[in-house]
Design a protein around this motif. Sequence first.
Motif, short mmCIF file in Angstrom:
data_model
loop_
_atom_site.label_atom_id
_atom_site.label_comp_id
_atom_site.label_asym_id
_atom_site.label_seq_id
_atom_site.Cartn_x
_atom_site.Cartn_y
_atom_site.Cartn_z
N ASN A 150 32.17 8.37 108.22
CA ASN A 150 33.12 8.24 107.12
C ASN A 150 32.33 8.36 105.82
OD1 ASN A 150 35.39 7.94 108.61
ND2 ASN A 150 35.55 5.72 108.36
N GLU B 293 40.02 5.79 105.05
CA GLU B 293 38.85 5.62 105.93
C GLU B 293 38.48 4.14 105.97
OE1 GLU B 293 35.59 8.14 104.70
OE2 GLU B 293 36.60 9.95 105.40
N ARG C 185 39.94 6.48 110.97
CA ARG C 185 40.56 7.35 109.96
C ARG C 185 42.06 7.38 110.22
NH1 ARG C 185 36.07 11.79 111.53
NH2 ARG C 185 34.35 10.91 110.34
N TYR D 169 34.06 3.51 113.03
CA TYR D 169 34.90 4.18 112.03
C TYR D 169 36.35 4.31 112.49
CZ TYR D 169 30.32 5.84 110.42
OH TYR D 169 29.03 5.92 109.99
N PRO E 41 34.56 5.58 102.55
CA PRO E 41 35.39 4.51 103.11
C PRO E 41 36.20 3.78 102.05
CG PRO E 41 33.10 3.83 103.00
CD PRO E 41 33.13 5.27 102.61
#
Lengths: 215, 402
Positions: free
Chosen positions: A73, A5, A59, A57, A76
């Motif tokens: 997230n 993340e 991913r 964010y 992270p």
Amino acid sequence: MSYTELTVWTRGIIMDKEGRDIVNSISASARLEGKYAQAMENYVDNPDRTNAPTRKYCRVSDTVLENELTYENEHPNIVVLVEGTMVKGWDYMRGMPPGGTLVINTHYSPEYMIRFVPGAERLSQLVCIDAARLAHHKWLYYRLGELGLDRLSTEGAAERSKLMAPDIAAPLIAAIVKTTGIVKMQTIQPMIVNKNAFEMALEELRIMPLNPVAV
Amino acid sequence: MPTAIAGKKKTVRINGCVASAQAAKYADVDVIAAYPIRPYTATMMALAQMVANGELDAEYIVADSEHSQLSISHGASSCGARVFTGSSGVGVQFAYELYSPISGSRMPVQMMIADRTLDPPGDFGSEHTDALSTRDMGWLMGWACDAQEAFDNHLIAYRIGEDPRVLLPQMVCQDGFFVSHITSDVELPDPGQVKEFLPPYKHPYPLDPRRPVSHGPQIMPEQGPPLQLERARAMEECTPVIEQAHEEFAQIFGRRYDPWVEEYMTDGADVVFFLQGGHAVTARFAIQHLREKGIKVGMVRLRTIRPYPTDRVNEVLSKFKVVGVIETNMALGSVSSGGALYAEVCGALYESPHRPLVMSFMAGMGGEAIVLKEFYWMTQKMIDAQKRGKIEKRTHWVGFED
């Protein structure tokens, strides 16, 4: 199996595009490499918040993202501060598991900045890069008026500029990719518009090694 | 003047809002009535950019409220224009007065809705209450569960609504955030395919000074019933048009949707979730994991809620032992004291000789993501009911009970 993340903290409206460029370019590169990846903005942060802290964010995973509808997230592994003064004032490190990376756009050294970082024991490295200088001297000051009026891009659906990382996002992306290997350099580099700043950042970034994760 | 879209079929990475804007572009809409409210705003931002860049030749009118948006849409449609508008949350409510006049005058206006919780307090999250509260106003209505489906639904809805046998407005709905702001790969078609599927709109009786007609005049009470019957018939009789439109869509574009419900892993299922919208994405993952453990669970996703596919819901749900309706909407003081979907599911099942147990779950309220463990929890509640042979209570508030 790996799952990463990346959370980017930036300033609302005036530096939203920089944050978006970071997560969008990394996510697109990861997909080109055959991984599952998603980029999005924090839904609640988005509208009309000039200068306020906003989050973007990304991913990246080897397996399908089952949490793609989750707003934030929660853990992270990589945190990026697009603007240096954001280092103080709130806990952008929350949820970070041990072994994380923090990347800050600042002309200060990591040795100076570490004192402001909450929960720094979770970091395996602190990375500082003077992105504003590398991208354009006094970049923000010259363009503040124009950037402050960019309401069209507030939801990220319509970008006033479709260029990918023309400004300070370029050196920040270079720093993230070089120090974390979240995607391959050769995948992401061709997407970046400000190639000069990207390449200079690879040379000039400063890394402070911290707590390596016990394997 | 038709808008020329260059290029052939291509796949792009966009969110639900942009997918809706792209659909309006591909449908070559004539008039767009805009007024901002999150989360649908991004659709109008994208359309504004398309018009400014010359990609779309349309009249882009910025209204002073949602009420005006729908009034503009009504007028433009009466003149024979293909109209696109949209809103979210309380914006949908502010335009309420116009919904019945538009369907009553049989104007196939299309409205994109990205759901947002109704106030108070202010909440950007998705609940379906905004659109569902207008569900009996004579508009065709259905939910997409991802950006591609949202794009496709817009084209299909224009095709159905503008059919001279139907002539009804359409609400093309998607969840705020879960669809509107989540990006995924969307295949944009060859414009030629769209042309083949969606002919130019031609209203049979447009307002035209050369051929004067009256739309929506004052009438005597005895003139009311036949007009209402006509509107009810239009809604009832559009079923074959809806099925035909989906069939032709599949032939032309290669993506096949059941017009009414999507069944997911329902083979041999004892208990099923019944829901609409974006949470189906997470539900599929939950069901895969539960099936790996041998739990016989599946999902039935409602794609079209108006007209309500009563017989189809009856036929599909009668196969199972327990149905768990995931509401994502509020119907305060209603049959189940929960959401609006429960009563219609029960109504559709009333004539079934094999009625399953029906329970409802208030989940995803306020726009919360429904996470995997909540789907597991709901599954357990359904299995408990199956073992017991009766439901413990009609409505469970997920996250507030053990």
